[in-house]
Enzyme design. Structure first.
Site, short mmCIF file in Angstrom:
data_model
loop_
_atom_site.label_atom_id
_atom_site.label_comp_id
_atom_site.label_asym_id
_atom_site.label_seq_id
_atom_site.Cartn_x
_atom_site.Cartn_y
_atom_site.Cartn_z
N ARG A 176 11.23 66.79 33.12
CA ARG A 176 12.06 65.98 34.02
C ARG A 176 11.21 64.89 34.68
NH1 ARG A 176 15.84 68.42 38.84
NH2 ARG A 176 13.87 69.27 39.61
N ASP A 460 12.76 72.72 47.17
CA ASP A 460 12.18 71.48 46.66
C ASP A 460 12.78 70.34 47.43
OD1 ASP A 460 14.70 71.00 45.58
OD2 ASP A 460 14.06 71.19 43.49
#
Length: 546
Positions: A176, A460
């Site tokens: 990603r 996150d």
């Protein structure tokens, strides 16, 4: 090790590609080669201008909503939604994705743990679970290159070795890169910061594509934070150019798109259509989706004020509408539907708490598997068996359940936007929790770590974004807290923030507190109390990053 600037003879001594900070990563010169940097520079020159225009379109769309507009399915793309088309068939390595583990590609210990986890796929994260220090950017790509070579290894300062296991199937790696909005100030191209997404993708595909193909896999990507099918079209153009430039067969690159913004939820079909020769699936990025809902409709009134984050369940009708539409869209077009994150971090010192957490994860994954998802995410290796057990029970020997077309699902724009259906309450306890998480996560991010366990949950950037955005939205709407009866105010937020910062002061090393927690607290105060909403916490935080 110092990496020199790369100079282009056509402009004399003026550096056209300049590295502004040397990397402390051993072997960085193997990644930051003149050839790799030239490839990244070409990506930037070809596509940065289009990226800039698309970011401007995001701002214009938001301004229309601020003036009383809303979101709906696009009339101009009705033919795409009603058309008869499929994405390219999945390669063998992406047919079975029943359990995917997520985590940063750096440091190497984290990468090795993910590769040894027994998951079918590893989402190697260069985005929300990574703090974009230059060492993390370069080191993440190097770790992924070494993983493709099969040579990734690490020895801790205490002498403990970490190596790739040979007795388990290693996950297929899906990388990603950063979202379109983020810059890379450590790499200047023609005097301007490079596009972070193109740096991540460019360095990765340049160094790993042919290695991965030789391994029977390929250069596979998760694409984050897209807000429109036109942004997906840009990625498709990048893929086409990269494959041609590197001598790779067109269609070898594959992408799974995270549907983690509310504008993208209205363009799922169109996003797959734009990427159809490279598309492998869509993912329900639940935490960023909630962040996007707040951000886009932050000034649309009380109907869009979410309750405390912890009380927003995936069973809420507006979240059910989103996930069921995603499954139907994917399977109609021959793509994988990937479920959301199980963020629980097991506490091996408290078996009772861990057992209860596992049951919650099992219930969440059971709902996803029963709804037709083809796999789901976990954040910790201990959760891999739980997720696999649930999907094994539904899938059996089948690699996926594409045959579940879900024709009974009909989702309207009103259902996707029905935030009030979440129920729940806004509480002062929730305010305190939001401020604690926002400061704690931002501080750890400033220390160079993008993923951190807070109160037995792996946090996150997405959860920090929700937390600080809820505070901003609650202030703008003057909410009254259900548990205390008090109305939110800047003074109350400052007092609550001081209390949570005081709590954090007692939990961390004093030197670390001064270096990271104090600037994090100041930043959270600024963006929560500002009259203007900051689109991404990570943009001002990036200016504070070493």
């Amino acid at each position: 090790m110092t990496t020199p600037a790369v100079k282009d003879a056509s402009v004399g001594a003026v550096p056209v590609v300049e590295i502004t900070r040397e990397s402390g990563i051993t072997g960085a010169d193997e990644i930051l080669t003149p050839e790799a940097l030239a490839f990244v520079a070409e990506l930037h020159r070809r596509f940065a201008g289009t990226r800039d225009g698309l970011l401007a379109e995001r701002r214009e769309k938001r301004e229309r909503i601020a003036r009383g507009g809303t979101l709906d399915f696009l009339p101009e793309t009705r033919e795409v939604r009603e058309g008869d088309w499929l994405v390219a068939s999945a390669p063998d390595a992406l047919l079975d994705r029943r359990v995917e583990i997520t985590g940063p590609a750096a440091p190497p210990k984290m990468a090795i743990n993910a590769l040894n986890s027994g998951a079918r796929v590893w989402l190697a994260d260069l985005e929300d679970a990574t703090s974009p220090t230059w060492d993390n950017v370069v080191g993440g790509v190097k770790n992924l290159r070494d993983a493709a070579l099969g040579t990734l290894a690490y020895t801790s300062p205490a002498g403990k070795p970490y190596a790739l296991r040979t007795d388990v199937r290693r996950p297929t790696v899906v990388t990603r890169p950063r979202g379109w909005h983020l810059p890379e100030r450590h790499l200047l191209i023609d005097g301007e910061p490079a596009v972070g997404a193109l740096v991540d993708f460019g360095l990765h595909v340049f160094h790993t594509a042919k290695l991965l193909i030789a391994n029977g896999h390929g250069p596979y990507y998760y694409l984050p934070k897209l807000e429109s099918h036109v942004e997906a079209r840009l990625w498709n153009d990048v893929f086409v150019f990269a494959q041609e430039a590197l001598g790779i067969e067109r269609g070898t690159i594959r992408a799974t798109v995270l549907i983690e913004t509310i504008p993208a939820a209205f363009e799922m079909e169109e996003i797959l259509f734009e990427l159809r020769e490279h598309a492998s699936g869509l993912n329900a990025g639940r935490w960023d989706y909630l962040f996007s809902m707040i951000k886009v409709f932050r000034d649309a009134g009380e109907a869009f004020v979410l309750p405390d984050r912890a009380s927003v369940a995936m069973t809420a009708p507006f979240m059910r509408a989103y996930t069921e539409l995603l499954v139907k869209t994917c399977h109609r077009r021959g793509a994988a539907a990937m479920g959301g994150m199980a963020a629980v971090v097991p506490n091996r010192n408290d078996l009772e708490v861990t057992a209860a957490a596992f049951e919650k994860v099992r219930a969440d994954k059971t709902r996803e598997a029963d709804d037709g998802f083809d796999g789901s995410w976990v954040a910790h290796p201990d959760l891999v068996p739980v997720c696999r057990e649930v999907f094994d029970a539904v899938l059996g020997d089948r690699p996926n359940q594409f045959e579940r077309q879900r024709p009974e699902v009909e989702v309207t724009a009103a259902q996707l936007l029905d935030v009030a259906s979440a129920g729940g309450e806004v509480t002062e306890a929730g305010l305190h929790a939001n401020l604690y998480v926002a400061v704690a996560y931002t501080a750890v991010w400033l220390s160079g770590n993008g993923a951190v366990a807070i109160h037995n949950l792996m946090e996150d950037a997405a959860t920090a974004e929700i937390s600080r955005s809820q505070v901003w939205q609650q202030l703008r709407n003057g909410v009254v807290f259900a548990d205390t009866g008090r109305r939110i105010s800047p003074e109350l937020v400052r007092t609550a923030l001081d209390e949570e910062v005081g709590r954090l002061r007692g939990e961390v090393d004093p030197a670390l507190f001064v270096r990271c927690y104090e600037p994090a607290a100041a930043l959270i105060a600024d963006i929560c109390l500002s009259e203007e909403y900051v689109d991404f916490l990570t943009l001002p935080a990036y200016e504070l990053l070493d």
